[in-house]
Design an enzyme around this catalytic site. Sequence first.
Site, PDB file in Angstrom:
ATOM      1  N   ASN A 109       0.825  -1.209   0.000  1.00 42.39           N
ATOM      2  CA  ASN A 109       0.000   0.000   0.000  1.00 42.39           C
ATOM      3  C   ASN A 109       0.863   1.264   0.000  1.00 42.39           C
ATOM      4  O   ASN A 109       0.510   2.259   0.596  1.00 42.39           O
ATOM      5  CB  ASN A 109      -0.927  -0.034   1.243  1.00 42.39           C
ATOM      6  CG  ASN A 109      -1.910   1.109   1.261  1.00 42.39           C
ATOM      7  OD1 ASN A 109      -2.464   1.483   0.225  1.00 42.39           O
ATOM      8  ND2 ASN A 109      -2.111   1.696   2.431  1.00 42.39           N
ATOM      9  N   GLY A 218      11.044   0.638  -3.480  1.00 42.99           N
ATOM     10  CA  GLY A 218      10.352  -0.469  -4.154  1.00 42.99           C
ATOM     11  C   GLY A 218       9.795  -1.465  -3.156  1.00 42.99           C
ATOM     12  O   GLY A 218      10.167  -1.475  -1.988  1.00 42.99           O
ATOM     13  N   LYS A 390      -4.654  -0.252 -13.072  1.00 43.03           N
ATOM     14  CA  LYS A 390      -3.517   0.659 -13.202  1.00 43.03           C
ATOM     15  C   LYS A 390      -3.932   1.946 -13.920  1.00 43.03           C
ATOM     16  O   LYS A 390      -3.354   2.987 -13.729  1.00 43.03           O
ATOM     17  CB  LYS A 390      -2.393   0.005 -14.020  1.00 43.03           C
ATOM     18  CG  LYS A 390      -1.881  -1.312 -13.449  1.00 43.03           C
ATOM     19  CD  LYS A 390      -0.879  -1.076 -12.342  1.00 43.03           C
ATOM     20  CE  LYS A 390      -0.325  -2.374 -11.818  1.00 43.03           C
ATOM     21  NZ  LYS A 390       0.229  -2.266 -10.476  1.00 43.03           N
TER      22      LYS A 390
HETATM   23  C1  LIG Z   1       7.281   0.894  -5.823  1.00 42.84           C
HETATM   24  C2  LIG Z   1       6.410   0.544  -4.632  1.00 42.84           C
HETATM   25  C3  LIG Z   1       5.151   0.008  -4.839  1.00 42.84           C
HETATM   26  N1  LIG Z   1       4.375  -0.316  -3.779  1.00 42.84           N
HETATM   27  C4  LIG Z   1       3.047  -0.933  -4.014  1.00 42.84           C
HETATM   28  C5  LIG Z   1       2.100  -0.143  -4.891  1.00 42.84           C
HETATM   29  C6  LIG Z   1       1.299  -1.238  -5.584  1.00 42.84           C
HETATM   30  O1  LIG Z   1       0.199  -1.642  -4.788  1.00 42.84           O
HETATM   31  C7  LIG Z   1       2.249  -2.417  -5.660  1.00 42.84           C
HETATM   32  C8  LIG Z   1       2.863  -2.634  -7.029  1.00 42.84           C
HETATM   33  O2  LIG Z   1       3.679  -1.542  -7.326  1.00 42.84           O
HETATM   34  P1  LIG Z   1       3.922  -1.050  -8.800  1.00 42.84           P
HETATM   35  O3  LIG Z   1       5.016  -0.066  -8.759  1.00 42.84           O
HETATM   36  O4  LIG Z   1       2.616  -0.613  -9.357  1.00 42.84           O
HETATM   37  O5  LIG Z   1       4.458  -2.366  -9.477  1.00 42.84           O
HETATM   38  P2  LIG Z   1       4.015  -2.966 -10.840  1.00 42.84           P
HETATM   39  O6  LIG Z   1       4.551  -2.138 -11.940  1.00 42.84           O
HETATM   40  O7  LIG Z   1       2.574  -3.225 -10.800  1.00 42.84           O
HETATM   41  O8  LIG Z   1       4.796  -4.340 -10.805  1.00 42.84           O
HETATM   42  C9  LIG Z   1       4.530  -5.338  -9.860  1.00 42.84           C
HETATM   43  O9  LIG Z   1       3.256  -5.927 -10.106  1.00 42.84           O
HETATM   44  C10 LIG Z   1       3.125  -6.496 -11.426  1.00 42.84           C
HETATM   45  C11 LIG Z   1       1.705  -7.007 -11.541  1.00 42.84           C
HETATM   46  O10 LIG Z   1       0.830  -5.909 -11.543  1.00 42.84           O
HETATM   47  C12 LIG Z   1       4.167  -7.599 -11.609  1.00 42.84           C
HETATM   48  O11 LIG Z   1       4.096  -8.113 -12.920  1.00 42.84           O
HETATM   49  C13 LIG Z   1       5.566  -7.045 -11.346  1.00 42.84           C
HETATM   50  O12 LIG Z   1       6.502  -8.093 -11.399  1.00 42.84           O
HETATM   51  C14 LIG Z   1       5.610  -6.384  -9.970  1.00 42.84           C
HETATM   52  O13 LIG Z   1       6.843  -5.765  -9.726  1.00 42.84           O
HETATM   53  O14 LIG Z   1       3.264  -2.168  -4.695  1.00 42.84           O
HETATM   54  C15 LIG Z   1       4.800  -0.137  -2.485  1.00 42.84           C
HETATM   55  O15 LIG Z   1       4.068  -0.453  -1.534  1.00 42.84           O
HETATM   56  N2  LIG Z   1       6.029   0.412  -2.276  1.00 42.84           N
HETATM   57  C16 LIG Z   1       6.866   0.757  -3.307  1.00 42.84           C
HETATM   58  O16 LIG Z   1       7.992   1.266  -3.059  1.00 42.84           O
END
Ligand SMILES: Cc1cn([C@H]2C[C@H](O)[C@@H](COP(=O)(O)OP(=O)(O)O[C@H]3O[C@H](CO)[C@@H](O)[C@H](O)[C@H]3O)O2)c(=O)[nH]c1=O
Length: 502
Positions: A109, A218, A390
Amino acid sequence: MAPTPAKDRDRTISMAAEEEIMSVLKERLKEISNKTPVDKQENVKKELDNFYRLYGKWRGGITDELIWDKIRPLPESMLQGYSSLRKVDEDDHEGISRLLNKLVVLKLNGGLGTGMGLGSACPKSLIRVREESTFLDITMAQIENLNEKYGVSVPLVLMNSLNTDSETGNALKKYKGANVEVLTYLQSYYPRIERETLLPYVKDYQNIDSNEGWYPPGHGDLYESLYNSGVLDKLIEKGKEIIFISNIDNLGATVDLNILSHIVKSGCQSQFIAEVTNKTRADVKGGTLIEYNGCVKLLEYAQVPKEKVDDFKCVKKFKIFNTNNLWISLKAIKERVVTGTLERDVIVNHKALDDGRNVIQLETAVGAAIKNFSGAFAINVPRSRFLPVKHTSDLLLVMSNLYNLEDGVIAMSPDRQFPSTPLIKLGPDFKRIQSFLKRFQTIPDLLELDHLTVTGDVYFGRDVSLRGTVIIIANHGERIDIPSGSLLENKIVSGNLRILDH
Ligand SMILES: Cc1cn([C@H]2C[C@H](O)[C@@H](COP(=O)(O)OP(=O)(O)O[C@H]3O[C@H](CO)[C@@H](O)[C@H](O)[C@H]3O)O2)c(=O)[nH]c1=O
């Protein structure tokens, strides 16, 4: 996570210079931690030690460039079909309660709704996605329903970032009486590295939430921050054994009893299970699991060299996609963190800040830890377990009659004749949530839609039905109003069409 792929290291730097940089960095980090208020020093030191290790790994070149030709598909022994799992007897309430009492649900989150045009004060989890419910409401309803139905206490853990912590805290107040124990903790913050000097430019730990010199590194930071926060020990003390982690924006990530039962019945021999799903053309910016040098590896889009991006998008070469739904043994997490044996690739994210500064931030991904756990494997799950929101095009799908929401579970309507979801492409006028919402008087009927493309200044009236392939293109400077009650089936609409009240 969407960093620009870039060369990891400047290889012209000599060993001596590398050592010098590491030692200056150590001093800088020490200064920062010394300047921190005493009550926070211990935690800050732990975080900065982790940052120092990550930095050392990057400078040491342990994450060397990927050799594309060495990539192999995941071997069959590491990829199991979901249908091969033994089904849990749904009438066996006692058995299910025993399973659920070992479980913790964690939602990532830390993200904001900026991708859908919301300001930097709005956590993504607080966006309304279905009727009046936000991602957080839906998650709470789902877990509360499990707890009520089976008489169990599955806790919900939220990993917040400083960007989301306080707003999430406010939103949680309304759940005071809910039958869900909610635990929150903060992920770490690391200092951004100046590209020129290869060193952090921040000098202290003040105002880190508003200071561009700091960043959340991340979701791969989950393990250390879960441990450092004390939440991991608390969960283990409560007798919890397995943690189910997922992105809070994945509405398909519900607690799956068949996977849980599989892990428990194996005596937690599979310490890590990653849910993957068949990759579609809609799945681009994310990760896939591959075999690399004989080991399982998460390959993230951000690690793919520019010239290989088209290859990465190819659904024939990369057949599976990481959903980021992960099932991990809590004890195994603790053991790896305590012994410092949790390896994850460093993702190098080059950024230009608003003040023109070029910086580097080092990140890791939660799924990349798969290679550290014994008995780890992937399960190829049905698409219904991966419903990420997204963009506003995803929002259109989940707001529509294609899905039903019951007890916190979003499921495709039985009235849809085929299981695939329509491919939706909305132009830039629809990118921001506010403008997206004002363009639909009501969300159209999408039950029989295959493909929708909309570009330009387009507005939809009430009770519109879209079927088959529909393409609507308003020319630059013109506007199209789709009249209330219209049915568009396999139609291309272009030019301009204004409907005015009189
Ligand atoms: C960068 C980051 C993200 N997050 C949370 C926000 C989102 O609920 C979730 C996913 O982050 P996102 O940056 O949107 O990642 P996203 O591009 O969707 O990629 C992830 O989710 C994808 C599936 O949607 C996978 O295919 C990828 O391998 C995986 O890394 O993690 C954190 O809680 N802390 C962070 O620092």
